[in-house]
Design a protein around this motif. Structure first.
Motif, mmCIF file in Angstrom:
data_model
loop_
_atom_site.group_PDB
_atom_site.id
_atom_site.type_symbol
_atom_site.label_atom_id
_atom_site.label_comp_id
_atom_site.label_asym_id
_atom_site.label_seq_id
_atom_site.Cartn_x
_atom_site.Cartn_y
_atom_site.Cartn_z
ATOM 1 N N ILE A 90 0.840 -1.205 0.000
ATOM 2 C CA ILE A 90 0.000 0.000 0.000
ATOM 3 C C ILE A 90 0.871 1.250 0.000
ATOM 4 C CG2 ILE A 90 -1.625 1.352 1.403
ATOM 5 C CD1 ILE A 90 -2.858 -1.392 2.244
ATOM 6 N N ASP A 91 1.929 1.257 0.805
ATOM 7 C CA ASP A 91 2.834 2.407 0.850
ATOM 8 C C ASP A 91 3.508 2.651 -0.498
ATOM 9 O OD1 ASP A 91 2.214 2.848 3.504
ATOM 10 O OD2 ASP A 91 4.030 1.857 4.272
ATOM 11 N N GLU A 92 3.898 1.583 -1.178
ATOM 12 C CA GLU A 92 4.507 1.731 -2.509
ATOM 13 C C GLU A 92 3.526 2.344 -3.494
ATOM 14 O OE1 GLU A 92 5.978 -2.085 -3.667
ATOM 15 O OE2 GLU A 92 7.752 -1.917 -2.397
ATOM 16 N N GLN A 93 2.271 1.912 -3.432
ATOM 17 C CA GLN A 93 1.260 2.472 -4.330
ATOM 18 C C GLN A 93 1.027 3.945 -4.015
ATOM 19 O OE1 GLN A 93 0.444 0.450 -6.869
ATOM 20 N NE2 GLN A 93 1.855 -0.849 -5.719
ATOM 21 N N ARG A 94 0.985 4.275 -2.737
ATOM 22 C CA ARG A 94 0.779 5.672 -2.335
ATOM 23 C C ARG A 94 1.928 6.550 -2.833
ATOM 24 N NH1 ARG A 94 0.736 5.173 2.974
ATOM 25 N NH2 ARG A 94 -1.475 4.744 3.063
ATOM 26 N N ARG A 95 3.170 6.059 -2.664
ATOM 27 C CA ARG A 95 4.333 6.842 -3.133
ATOM 28 C C ARG A 95 4.285 7.039 -4.647
ATOM 29 N NH1 ARG A 95 6.964 4.049 0.938
ATOM 30 N NH2 ARG A 95 7.574 2.370 -0.448
ATOM 31 N N ALA A 96 3.934 5.991 -5.372
ATOM 32 C CA ALA A 96 3.873 6.105 -6.833
ATOM 33 C C ALA A 96 2.829 7.139 -7.255
ATOM 34 C CB ALA A 96 3.568 4.738 -7.453
ATOM 35 N N TRP A 97 1.655 7.112 -6.619
ATOM 36 C CA TRP A 97 0.619 8.078 -6.970
ATOM 37 C C TRP A 97 0.985 9.481 -6.523
ATOM 38 C CZ3 TRP A 97 -2.785 7.979 -10.560
ATOM 39 C CH2 TRP A 97 -3.184 6.744 -11.067
ATOM 40 N N ASP A 98 1.634 9.607 -5.377
ATOM 41 C CA ASP A 98 2.100 10.935 -4.945
ATOM 42 C C ASP A 98 3.085 11.500 -5.959
ATOM 43 O OD1 ASP A 98 0.537 10.963 -2.661
ATOM 44 O OD2 ASP A 98 2.185 10.391 -1.312
ATOM 45 N N ASP A 99 4.004 10.662 -6.451
ATOM 46 C CA ASP A 99 4.977 11.112 -7.460
ATOM 47 C C ASP A 99 4.259 11.550 -8.740
ATOM 48 O OD1 ASP A 99 6.995 10.528 -5.675
ATOM 49 O OD2 ASP A 99 7.617 8.663 -6.697
ATOM 50 N N ARG A 100 3.273 10.774 -9.171
ATOM 51 C CA ARG A 100 2.524 11.121 -10.388
ATOM 52 C C ARG A 100 1.769 12.438 -10.211
ATOM 53 N NH1 ARG A 100 0.887 5.194 -10.330
ATOM 54 N NH2 ARG A 100 2.324 4.244 -11.801
ATOM 55 N N LEU A 101 1.131 12.574 -9.060
ATOM 56 C CA LEU A 101 0.376 13.805 -8.817
ATOM 57 C C LEU A 101 1.301 15.015 -8.690
ATOM 58 C CD1 LEU A 101 -2.345 12.437 -6.391
ATOM 59 C CD2 LEU A 101 -2.653 13.158 -8.781
ATOM 60 N N ASP A 102 2.466 14.843 -8.083
ATOM 61 C CA ASP A 102 3.441 15.932 -7.998
ATOM 62 C C ASP A 102 3.912 16.335 -9.392
ATOM 63 O OD1 ASP A 102 3.243 15.918 -5.251
ATOM 64 O OD2 ASP A 102 5.133 14.835 -4.928
ATOM 65 N N ALA A 103 4.164 15.342 -10.243
ATOM 66 C CA ALA A 103 4.598 15.632 -11.614
ATOM 67 C C ALA A 103 3.498 16.355 -12.386
ATOM 68 C CB ALA A 103 5.003 14.345 -12.325
ATOM 69 N N LEU A 104 2.252 15.936 -12.204
ATOM 70 C CA LEU A 104 1.133 16.600 -12.875
ATOM 71 C C LEU A 104 0.997 18.033 -12.388
ATOM 72 C CD1 LEU A 104 -1.350 16.569 -14.715
ATOM 73 C CD2 LEU A 104 -2.657 15.629 -12.772
ATOM 74 N N GLU A 105 1.093 18.226 -11.076
ATOM 75 C CA GLU A 105 0.987 19.573 -10.511
ATOM 76 C C GLU A 105 2.092 20.471 -11.073
ATOM 77 O OE1 GLU A 105 0.990 21.813 -6.168
ATOM 78 O OE2 GLU A 105 0.994 19.632 -6.256
ATOM 79 N N GLN A 106 3.309 19.945 -11.153
ATOM 80 C CA GLN A 106 4.428 20.721 -11.686
ATOM 81 C C GLN A 106 4.171 21.058 -13.159
ATOM 82 O OE1 GLN A 106 8.218 18.787 -11.407
ATOM 83 N NE2 GLN A 106 9.337 20.616 -11.998
ATOM 84 N N HIS A 107 3.705 20.089 -13.920
ATOM 85 C CA HIS A 107 3.411 20.314 -15.344
ATOM 86 C C HIS A 107 2.341 21.384 -15.500
ATOM 87 C CE1 HIS A 107 2.672 19.534 -19.564
ATOM 88 N NE2 HIS A 107 1.376 19.413 -19.261
ATOM 89 N N LEU A 108 1.283 21.287 -14.713
ATOM 90 C CA LEU A 108 0.193 22.258 -14.828
ATOM 91 C C LEU A 108 0.630 23.653 -14.415
ATOM 92 C CD1 LEU A 108 -2.803 20.124 -13.520
ATOM 93 C CD2 LEU A 108 -2.290 20.766 -15.901
ATOM 94 N N SER A 109 1.468 23.758 -13.400
ATOM 95 C CA SER A 109 1.926 25.077 -12.979
ATOM 96 C C SER A 109 2.860 25.686 -14.013
ATOM 97 C CB SER A 109 2.584 25.024 -11.603
ATOM 98 O OG SER A 109 3.784 24.297 -11.652
ATOM 99 N N GLN A 110 3.688 24.861 -14.670
ATOM 100 C CA GLN A 110 4.579 25.365 -15.728
ATOM 101 C C GLN A 110 3.758 25.757 -16.950
ATOM 102 O OE1 GLN A 110 7.319 22.176 -16.414
ATOM 103 N NE2 GLN A 110 8.604 22.715 -14.652
ATOM 104 N N ASP A 111 2.742 24.969 -17.277
ATOM 105 C CA ASP A 111 1.900 25.255 -18.435
ATOM 106 C C ASP A 111 1.124 26.552 -18.211
ATOM 107 O OD1 ASP A 111 0.831 24.562 -20.997
ATOM 108 O OD2 ASP A 111 -1.034 23.966 -19.987
ATOM 109 N N GLY A 112 0.661 26.776 -16.986
ATOM 110 C CA GLY A 112 -0.071 28.005 -16.666
ATOM 111 C C GLY A 112 0.814 29.227 -16.719
ATOM 112 N N ALA A 113 2.109 29.038 -16.397
ATOM 113 C CA ALA A 113 3.050 30.170 -16.402
ATOM 114 C C ALA A 113 3.412 30.584 -17.825
ATOM 115 C CB ALA A 113 4.319 29.795 -15.632
ATOM 116 N N THR A 114 3.287 29.683 -18.794
ATOM 117 C CA THR A 114 3.664 30.003 -20.157
ATOM 118 C C THR A 114 2.517 30.601 -20.948
ATOM 119 O OG1 THR A 114 3.140 27.768 -20.921
ATOM 120 C CG2 THR A 114 5.417 28.195 -20.253
ATOM 121 N N ARG A 115 1.354 30.675 -20.374
ATOM 122 C CA ARG A 115 0.196 31.250 -21.102
ATOM 123 C C ARG A 115 0.087 32.710 -20.896
ATOM 124 N NH1 ARG A 115 -4.655 27.002 -21.348
ATOM 125 N NH2 ARG A 115 -3.412 25.321 -22.116
#
Length: 115
Positions: A90-115
């Motif tokens: 369960i902890d491994e799954q949580r870490r993997a999803w946290d990493d994915r969500l962090d990457a998505l958040e970073q992508h969205l914040s960078q995409d918003g800054a370029t508009r």
């Protein structure tokens, strides 16, 4: 050979199937406080000792509970090592999803800054 720190697919399937039942979850919670016989486990339920014995059997087959003989008593014991293996998965799954969500958040914040 030491057991793997993470449960295998079939171990996960049988353990999560067993824990899908509220009575079995309650039995695991009770056994976390200490060993108990089937009769002792049956006390808070409106179930026969035979029904509780069936639930204990399911938990035994998936490796979450062990039962031993002490004279005429057959106390049940929680296999904490097996719960730990489930927790590791369960902890491994949580870490993997946290990493994915962090990457998505970073992508969205960078995409918003370029508009």
């Amino acid at each position: 050979m030491a057991p793997s720190p993470v449960a295998s697919g079939s171990e996960l399937d049988s353990a999560f199937a067993a824990l899908g039942d509220p009575v079995r979850r309650a039995l695991v919670t009770r056994l976390a406080r200490g060993d108990a016989t089937v009769g002792e486990l049956a006390q808070p339920f409106d179930l026969t000792p035979q029904a509780i014995s069936h639930h204990v059997g399911v938990l035994r087959r998936c490796g979450l509970v062990e039962q031993r003989r002490e004279g005429t008593r057959r106390p049940c014991r929680l296999r904490v090592d097996q719960l730990t293996r489930l927790g590791t998965w369960i902890d491994e799954q949580r870490r993997a999803w946290d990493d994915r969500l962090d990457a998505l958040e970073q992508h969205l914040s960078q995409d918003g800054a370029t508009r």
